[in-house]
Design an enzyme around this catalytic site. Structure first.
Site, PDB file in Angstrom:
ATOM      1  N   LYS A  73       0.832  -1.200   0.000  1.00  0.00           N
ATOM      2  CA  LYS A  73       0.000   0.000   0.000  1.00  0.00           C
ATOM      3  C   LYS A  73       0.870   1.255   0.000  1.00  0.00           C
ATOM      4  O   LYS A  73       0.667   2.154  -0.814  1.00  0.00           O
ATOM      5  CB  LYS A  73      -0.882  -0.033   1.251  1.00  0.00           C
ATOM      6  CG  LYS A  73      -2.176   0.698   1.135  1.00  0.00           C
ATOM      7  CD  LYS A  73      -2.984   0.561   2.427  1.00  0.00           C
ATOM      8  CE  LYS A  73      -3.741  -0.744   2.516  1.00  0.00           C
ATOM      9  NZ  LYS A  73      -4.312  -0.984   3.851  1.00  0.00           N
ATOM     10  N   ARG A 101      -3.339   3.105   8.525  1.00  0.00           N
ATOM     11  CA  ARG A 101      -3.599   1.930   7.693  1.00  0.00           C
ATOM     12  C   ARG A 101      -2.427   0.952   7.742  1.00  0.00           C
ATOM     13  O   ARG A 101      -1.280   1.357   7.593  1.00  0.00           O
ATOM     14  CB  ARG A 101      -3.827   2.350   6.242  1.00  0.00           C
ATOM     15  CG  ARG A 101      -4.627   3.616   6.077  1.00  0.00           C
ATOM     16  CD  ARG A 101      -4.631   4.125   4.639  1.00  0.00           C
ATOM     17  NE  ARG A 101      -5.295   3.213   3.714  1.00  0.00           N
ATOM     18  CZ  ARG A 101      -5.336   3.402   2.399  1.00  0.00           C
ATOM     19  NH1 ARG A 101      -4.715   4.436   1.852  1.00  0.00           N
ATOM     20  NH2 ARG A 101      -5.959   2.537   1.636  1.00  0.00           N
ATOM     21  N   GLY A 141      -7.996  -8.733   5.105  1.00  0.00           N
ATOM     22  CA  GLY A 141      -8.803  -8.904   6.301  1.00  0.00           C
ATOM     23  C   GLY A 141      -8.018  -9.298   7.540  1.00  0.00           C
ATOM     24  O   GLY A 141      -8.599  -9.527   8.590  1.00  0.00           O
ATOM     25  N   MET A 200      -5.285  -7.560   8.970  1.00  0.00           N
ATOM     26  CA  MET A 200      -4.887  -6.438   9.806  1.00  0.00           C
ATOM     27  C   MET A 200      -5.819  -5.276   9.516  1.00  0.00           C
ATOM     28  O   MET A 200      -6.637  -5.361   8.621  1.00  0.00           O
ATOM     29  CB  MET A 200      -3.437  -6.106   9.539  1.00  0.00           C
ATOM     30  CG  MET A 200      -2.535  -7.234  10.036  1.00  0.00           C
ATOM     31  SD  MET A 200      -0.821  -7.011   9.629  1.00  0.00           S
ATOM     32  CE  MET A 200      -0.915  -6.807   7.902  1.00  0.00           C
ATOM     33  N   ARG A 256      -3.424  -1.478  -6.716  1.00  0.00           N
ATOM     34  CA  ARG A 256      -2.600  -2.691  -6.680  1.00  0.00           C
ATOM     35  C   ARG A 256      -2.972  -3.548  -7.872  1.00  0.00           C
ATOM     36  O   ARG A 256      -4.037  -3.353  -8.472  1.00  0.00           O
ATOM     37  CB  ARG A 256      -2.831  -3.480  -5.391  1.00  0.00           C
ATOM     38  CG  ARG A 256      -4.284  -3.929  -5.258  1.00  0.00           C
ATOM     39  CD  ARG A 256      -4.599  -4.478  -3.891  1.00  0.00           C
ATOM     40  NE  ARG A 256      -5.966  -4.119  -3.561  1.00  0.00           N
ATOM     41  CZ  ARG A 256      -6.535  -4.272  -2.371  1.00  0.00           C
ATOM     42  NH1 ARG A 256      -5.841  -4.754  -1.386  1.00  0.00           N
ATOM     43  NH2 ARG A 256      -7.777  -3.943  -2.168  1.00  0.00           N
ATOM     44  N   HIS A 301      -7.956 -41.565  -2.762  1.00  0.00           N
ATOM     45  CA  HIS A 301      -8.119 -42.270  -4.034  1.00  0.00           C
ATOM     46  C   HIS A 301      -9.048 -41.502  -4.952  1.00  0.00           C
ATOM     47  O   HIS A 301      -8.742 -41.241  -6.121  1.00  0.00           O
ATOM     48  CB  HIS A 301      -8.662 -43.678  -3.773  1.00  0.00           C
ATOM     49  CG  HIS A 301      -8.891 -44.463  -5.028  1.00  0.00           C
ATOM     50  ND1 HIS A 301     -10.105 -44.475  -5.669  1.00  0.00           N
ATOM     51  CD2 HIS A 301      -8.057 -45.228  -5.767  1.00  0.00           C
ATOM     52  CE1 HIS A 301     -10.017 -45.239  -6.752  1.00  0.00           C
ATOM     53  NE2 HIS A 301      -8.782 -45.703  -6.834  1.00  0.00           N
ATOM     54  N   SER A 348      12.899 -42.926 -13.588  1.00  0.00           N
ATOM     55  CA  SER A 348      11.710 -42.102 -13.421  1.00  0.00           C
ATOM     56  C   SER A 348      11.418 -42.045 -11.931  1.00  0.00           C
ATOM     57  O   SER A 348      11.246 -43.076 -11.280  1.00  0.00           O
ATOM     58  CB  SER A 348      10.535 -42.722 -14.175  1.00  0.00           C
ATOM     59  OG  SER A 348       9.360 -41.996 -13.894  1.00  0.00           O
ATOM     60  N   THR A 361       7.763 -40.204  -7.019  1.00  0.00           N
ATOM     61  CA  THR A 361       7.883 -39.416  -5.791  1.00  0.00           C
ATOM     62  C   THR A 361       6.737 -39.664  -4.804  1.00  0.00           C
ATOM     63  O   THR A 361       6.830 -39.232  -3.661  1.00  0.00           O
ATOM     64  CB  THR A 361       7.986 -37.912  -6.116  1.00  0.00           C
ATOM     65  OG1 THR A 361       6.986 -37.586  -7.078  1.00  0.00           O
ATOM     66  CG2 THR A 361       9.347 -37.585  -6.658  1.00  0.00           C
ATOM     67  N   ASN A 362       5.677 -40.343  -5.233  1.00  0.00           N
ATOM     68  CA  ASN A 362       4.639 -40.702  -4.255  1.00  0.00           C
ATOM     69  C   ASN A 362       5.217 -41.682  -3.236  1.00  0.00           C
ATOM     70  O   ASN A 362       5.186 -41.459  -2.031  1.00  0.00           O
ATOM     71  CB  ASN A 362       3.429 -41.344  -4.936  1.00  0.00           C
ATOM     72  CG  ASN A 362       2.715 -40.371  -5.858  1.00  0.00           C
ATOM     73  OD1 ASN A 362       2.937 -39.177  -5.779  1.00  0.00           O
ATOM     74  ND2 ASN A 362       1.872 -40.902  -6.716  1.00  0.00           N
ATOM     75  N   CYS A 408       7.368 -39.080 -12.280  1.00  0.00           N
ATOM     76  CA  CYS A 408       6.003 -39.479 -12.625  1.00  0.00           C
ATOM     77  C   CYS A 408       5.078 -39.506 -11.416  1.00  0.00           C
ATOM     78  O   CYS A 408       3.958 -39.973 -11.495  1.00  0.00           O
ATOM     79  CB  CYS A 408       6.005 -40.832 -13.321  1.00  0.00           C
ATOM     80  SG  CYS A 408       6.553 -42.180 -12.280  1.00  0.00           S
ATOM     81  N   TYR A 410      12.119 -34.654 -18.490  1.00  0.00           N
ATOM     82  CA  TYR A 410      10.675 -34.406 -18.540  1.00  0.00           C
ATOM     83  C   TYR A 410      10.046 -34.559 -17.162  1.00  0.00           C
ATOM     84  O   TYR A 410      10.640 -35.140 -16.252  1.00  0.00           O
ATOM     85  CB  TYR A 410       9.996 -35.391 -19.513  1.00  0.00           C
ATOM     86  CG  TYR A 410      10.036 -36.821 -19.034  1.00  0.00           C
ATOM     87  CD1 TYR A 410       8.994 -37.341 -18.238  1.00  0.00           C
ATOM     88  CD2 TYR A 410      11.104 -37.655 -19.315  1.00  0.00           C
ATOM     89  CE1 TYR A 410       9.037 -38.633 -17.758  1.00  0.00           C
ATOM     90  CE2 TYR A 410      11.157 -38.951 -18.840  1.00  0.00           C
ATOM     91  CZ  TYR A 410      10.119 -39.432 -18.057  1.00  0.00           C
ATOM     92  OH  TYR A 410      10.166 -40.704 -17.569  1.00  0.00           O
TER      93      TYR A 410
HETATM   94  P1  ADP Z   1      -7.685  -2.479   3.566  1.00  0.00           P
HETATM   95  O1  ADP Z   1      -6.265  -2.825   3.484  1.00  0.00           O
HETATM   96  O2  ADP Z   1      -8.489  -3.369   4.437  1.00  0.00           O
HETATM   97  O3  ADP Z   1      -8.298  -2.238   2.216  1.00  0.00           O
HETATM   98  P2  ADP Z   1      -7.397   0.357   3.797  1.00  0.00           P
HETATM   99  O4  ADP Z   1      -6.259   0.863   4.595  1.00  0.00           O
HETATM  100  O5  ADP Z   1      -7.218   0.363   2.339  1.00  0.00           O
HETATM  101  O6  ADP Z   1      -7.770  -1.081   4.332  1.00  0.00           O
HETATM  102  O7  ADP Z   1      -8.639   1.248   4.208  1.00  0.00           O
HETATM  103  C1  ADP Z   1      -9.948   0.816   4.368  1.00  0.00           C
HETATM  104  C2  ADP Z   1     -10.889   1.777   3.659  1.00  0.00           C
HETATM  105  O8  ADP Z   1     -10.718   3.101   4.108  1.00  0.00           O
HETATM  106  C3  ADP Z   1     -10.650   1.825   2.177  1.00  0.00           C
HETATM  107  O9  ADP Z   1     -11.884   1.913   1.518  1.00  0.00           O
HETATM  108  C4  ADP Z   1      -9.868   3.081   1.984  1.00  0.00           C
HETATM  109  O10 ADP Z   1     -10.047   3.635   0.711  1.00  0.00           O
HETATM  110  C5  ADP Z   1     -10.425   3.974   3.058  1.00  0.00           C
HETATM  111  N1  ADP Z   1      -9.437   4.974   3.488  1.00  0.00           N
HETATM  112  C6  ADP Z   1      -8.220   4.722   3.983  1.00  0.00           C
HETATM  113  N2  ADP Z   1      -7.558   5.865   4.244  1.00  0.00           N
HETATM  114  C7  ADP Z   1      -8.398   6.869   3.910  1.00  0.00           C
HETATM  115  C8  ADP Z   1      -8.278   8.297   3.940  1.00  0.00           C
HETATM  116  N3  ADP Z   1      -7.158   8.873   4.337  1.00  0.00           N
HETATM  117  N4  ADP Z   1      -9.317   9.004   3.503  1.00  0.00           N
HETATM  118  C9  ADP Z   1     -10.447   8.395   3.090  1.00  0.00           C
HETATM  119  N5  ADP Z   1     -10.615   7.080   3.032  1.00  0.00           N
HETATM  120  C10 ADP Z   1      -9.591   6.302   3.439  1.00  0.00           C
HETATM  121 MG    MG Z   2      -7.728  -1.060   0.857  1.00  0.00          MG
END
Ligand code: ADP
Ligand code: MG
Ligand code: MG
Length: 905
Positions: free
Chosen positions: A25, A96, A105, A107, A369, A487, A795, A798-799, A862, A882
């Site tokens: 990020k 963030r 999901g 962190m 990304r 199996h 040959s 490896t199983n 194989c 192969y």
């Molecule tokens: P995740 O990695 O779970 O996507 P993010 O850090 O990207 O978490 O943020 C969660 C949400 O909050 C995303 O929709 C992101 O666009 C929004 N967000 C994060 N920072 C800001 C900010 N500075 N202003 C407005 N929205 C933000």
């Molecule tokens: Mg995000």
């Protein structure tokens, strides 16, 4: 050590290629600044600091970075003209997390940090929008409570304490959406949220912006070591030492009224790969509202919006009025977004997954990304980018995730149909694809029903070799027991047949011919559908569509061919499998198991007659019956593989697997062979072994009953001559299994060569053939230099090699392997992914020693690993000739082989 990298206003200290240090990020936030994309200013605390935090503790790290954090906050203030922790002119930020690899999901993020009662009042006044101010405030208390103060529910079924309060208030007010709550409601929420915090933690909610900031920074660092994250890293083999970065960024507000919005978008379709910019947004919303499904999100593009409405059965009038596209509601911003997504894709040369927010008519990007995508989209996007000149051929190869090609090879469920399907049970996605059919419980029923042109799904507790024919005519297989290498799973993958295995919750009753799942009892003949890609079992008939292997898929395969240095063969036991594999690009057969042929139809009778024969003479009589059957099979396979090598393995399994286990069948066998039931029973029982996998099998059979090897060698050579006479180019390789001692292979090779000479003399014709061995017993690897003196090829089986090196029985390991993986004792199932560290040493040693004796020694693999990408790459690194794998894994192996070659450059 530089602890913090700032970005903002078109400048940045970081770059896209600094993901290890800044997280994905942070690196991309920096890069977006550098290429002129509007991004709110901020800074990134590096992953190195996270590592120090974990090693040296909180205080040491705070001491180290305190000044830098203050300076970096000042950097944000300078660019926005606001002040953090100043109620008269407040700046709020988001905190963030962001690791070098995405951990969805795992962190957390906190938005609107820096707010308190006083700040909220100022924001309300300045913006003239008190609703916005108090909405931001209640969101902050909720997120901070969850993420920093540990109030997030730990149990899946528990509801978030804050959500519970919101629901209660909404109910009291009789409203459905939180946008319908007014300022007083939001104020009440803040008060009640804080009370909940106090009650839960015993502490007052922090009001100082810096206290809040440090709390959030600690929480992000701490989240690296929460149970969820640790488990996720283990499962996905992400190194512990990576650490997460912390991004602190000026807030932009999508919840500032009807001229504000937030959304996510993709530069191409992540499902199909179509070059169509698409995405969703919500007006007057913030952060994750779009993905959280609090309201129905709207489409960004008008074309997409119309498609969406059609699928939802919404009229054009209603769509335009209630769910307008961003193009329609905010045309200026939409146009800008279209330009930016184009720019980002051109810059990263890959499909982008982006987050944006519109504050009062101004567009900001918050994340970009490389987007996750399906196998089909992966192939199409890469080929489109190649044609557009954005990437070169080698990049196309490097970008493929070989395992994902699997998705493209099997018939698939119609996407719309799956959405409405009823899920009755869930098992392991053992073999991808889609299958729909009527339930049968027994292999003979499957055959019988199929012969009447019925589509069946075999439902079993588990399967065994006797079920093979039934499985081969079924649309799919569902089992209650057994893992990914059971199996059923292995055979189904080999057949390219959809299979869901180990659906523990289904109750199969063979006697009553019923299966109970999801609270419903199904009888034989009832319709179900199974999804081998997700492990889901659906009620009734779900529509499917055929996979298309031409076009871009074929183009990617051609590229693989062009760059690969190692060949790909297939494991095939029948002409049909051989043809399928050849179509998928196999250049030979690396393993043809002869024993499977003995189960078909009446053949098992001749086989059983041979096994219970009291002496060599009567054994030869029975073998004479098998000879033409085997010869016929081999002819079919040679024909299907015209021009390519065919490796035929001599009889391998213990004989006990072939004899009847039921009294009824024993009686039949006795009658047919003119012996008493007692005699037959005695022989069958006598074949039972304590450790059949270490017992009388493999070359031990051929060395104790040489006439079996004689018959098989004769069948192979005669078949080869017959096909050669027809103008087919035959290249037979005869492979002896389970060698551990040089004398074992010497004796077998002597028999094979003698029989070949006999047949040549009888026919007055010859054919070139090779004799080789499997390397599947650790001792064989240790004495590979001696064994190489006798053979033309190795040959690696490896199983068995994995089974014997680990000392894990392949058929029993299911019981503890899953637990071992959870505990982190093993990272992966060694029967799926070749253990390069241990078993790999034996393979490497055998290659080295074998080629030291015989430089031209032909080497291949194989085992099931021959179709697993990391194992294929390992084989390539040893310069094997192969790899051989089941037909439907051939494309995967071809791609992995090409990747190995490109990556080695
Ligand atoms: P995740 O990695 O779970 O996507 P993010 O850090 O990207 O978490 O943020 C969660 C949400 O909050 C995303 O929709 C992101 O666009 C929004 N967000 C994060 N920072 C800001 C900010 N500075 N202003 C407005 N929205 C933000
Ligand atoms: Mg995000
Ligand atoms: Mg073996």
């Amino acid at each position: 050590m530089k602890a913090i990298y700032t970005f903002g206003n078109g400048q940045a200290e970081g770059r896209a290629d600094m993901k290890d240090l800044l997280g994905g990020k942070g690196a991309n936030l920096a890069e977006m600044n550098l290429i002129g994309v509007p991004v709110p200013p901020g800074f990134t605390i590096t992953t190195e600091i996270c590592t120090l935090y974990n090693q040296k503790g909180r205080e040491a790290v705070v001491e180290m970075i305190k000044d830098d954090v203050m300076k970096s906050v000042a950097h944000i203030e300078k660019l926005t003209g606001n002040k953090f922790n100043d109620p008269s002119n407040p700046q709020l930020v988001s905190v963030r997390s962001g690791a070098p690899v995405s951990m969805p999901g795992m962190m957390d993020t906190v938005l609107n940090l820096g707010i308190n009662d006083e700040v909220a009042e100022t924001l309300a006044k300045k913006s003239g929008n008190p609703r916005f101010a108090w909405d931001s405030y209640r969101r902050f208390v909720q997120m901070y409570g969850d993420v920093v103060l540990g109030m997030k529910p730990t149990n899946k079924t528990d509801i978030d304490p804050f959500e519970a309060i919101i629901e209660e208030l909404k109910e009291k007010k009789g409203v459905k959406f939180d946008t319908e709550l007014d300022v007083d409601d939001l104020k009440e929420l803040v008060v009640r949220f804080k009370a909940a915090v106090k009650e839960n933690t015993g502490k007052d909610f922090p009001t100082d912006a810096y206290d809040q900031l440090w709390g959030a920074i600690y929480a992000v660092f701490d989240s690296w070591n929460n149970d969820r994250a640790i488990l996720y890293r283990r499962m996905n083999q992400i190194p512990e030492e990576y650490g997460t970065a912390v991004n602190v960024q000026a807030m932009v507000y999508g919840n500032m009224g009807n001229n504000s919005a937030t959304g996510v978008c993709f530069s191409r379709d992540a499902g199909t790969g179509e070059n169509l910019f698409n995405g969703e947004y919500l007006i007057n919303a913030q952060g994750e509202d779009v993905v959280a499904g609090v309201r129905t999100p709207q489409q960004i593009m008008t074309e997409g919006s119309r498609r969406w409405a059609a699928m939802q059965g919404i009229s054009e009038e209603e769509r335009a009025a209630k769910y307008p596209s961003l193009e329609e509601s905010m045309p200026e911003c939409a146009k800008q977004l279209v330009d930016i997504q184009q720019k980002l894709e051109e810059h990263y040369r890959d499909m982008q997954d982006m987050e944006f927010t519109i504050q009062d008519g101004k567009l900001w990007l918050l994340q970009t990304r490389n987007g996750k995508r399906t196998g089909a989209a992966m192939v199409k996007i890469a080929m489109d980018l190649l044609r557009e000149g954005a990437i070169d051929e080698k990049t196309v190869i490097k970008r493929m995730e070989p395992g994902k090609l699997d998705e493209l090879l099997h018939p698939v469920f119609d996407k719309a149909a799956v959405k409405t399907a009823k899920v009755m049970a869930k098992g392991l996605p053992a073999s991808p694809g889609a299958a729909t059919g009527q339930i049968v419980f027994f292999a003979d029923d499957a055959e019988e029903w199929a012969s009447r042109k019925k589509k069946v799904i075999m439902v079993r507790l588990e399967t065994s070799p006797e079920d093979l024919r039934g499985m081969s005519v079924a649309q799919g297989i569902l089992t209650a027991r057994g893992g990914m290498t059971s199996h059923a799973a292995v055979v189904a993958r080999g057949m390219g047949k959809c299979c869901v295995s180990g659906a523990g919750e289904i109750k199969v009753d063979y006697k009553a011919r019923t299966v109970e799942m999801g609270g419903k009892t199904y009888n034989e003949g009832d319709w179900i559908s199974i999804n081998g890609s997700t492990g889901e079992v659906y009620d009734g008939l779900v529509a499917t569509v055929d996979a298309d292997l031409s076009g871009d898929f074929a183009a990617v395969m051609n590229l693989a061919e062009k760059y690969s240095k190692m060949d790909v063969y297939t494991n095939a036991d029948s002409p049909r499998d051989a043809k399928v594999a050849r179509k998928l690009g196999a250049h030979g057969i690396g393993l043809c198991r002869t024993e499977h042929m003995f189960f078909e139809g009446d053949r098992i009778k001749a086989m059983r007659e041979m096994i219970i024969a009291p002496d060599e003479a009567s054994r030869r009589v029975a073998l004479a019956k098998l000879l033409p059957l085997q010869r016929g099979d081999f002819e079919g396979i040679f024909e299907a593989m015209d021009g390519y090598e065919v490796t035929i393995r001599l009889l391998d399994p213990p004989l006990h697997e072939f004899v009847p286990h039921q009294l009824e069948t024993m009686r039949e066998l006795a009658e047919e062979t003119g012996r008493t039931l007692e005699e037959v029973k005695l022989v069958c029982d006598g074949l039972e072994e304590f450790n059949p996998m270490l017992g009388h099998r493999g070359c031990r059979l051929g060395n104790t009953y040489p006439e079996i090897t004689e018959m098989q060698a004769r069948a192979i050579i005669e078949a080869a001559l017959n096909m050669q006479a027809k103008g087919i180019v035959v290249k037979p390789k005869i492979m002896v299994p389970l060698i551990g001692v040089k004398n074992e292979i010497q004796m077998q090779a002597d028999i094979i060569n003698r029989v070949a000479q006999e047949v040549f003399a009888e026919r007055g014709e010859t054919v070139a053939y090779k004799v080789g061995t499997m390397i599947e017993i650790p001792r064989a690897a240790l004495v590979a230099d001696q064994i190489a003196q006798v053979v033309d090829f190795f040959s690696f089986g490896t199983n068995d090699l994995t089974q014997m090196t680990f000392g894990y029985s392949r058929d029993d390991a299911g019981k503890f392997l899953a637990i071992y993986k959870n505990l982190g004792i093993l990272k992966v199932d060694p029967f799926q992914v070749l253990d390069q560290e241990g078993v790999g040493q034996l393979v490497e040693m055998a290659c080295r020693k074998g080629r030291a004796t015989k430089p031209e020694l032909n080497l291949g693999i194989c085992g099931e690993h021959g179709g697993e990408p990391s194992s294929v790459k390992f084989c390539a690194s040893l310069n094997m000739n192969y790899v051989s794998c089941s037909p439907y894994r051939v494309p995967i192996a071809r791609l992995a082989a090409a990747q190995a070659a490109v990556e080695a450059e």
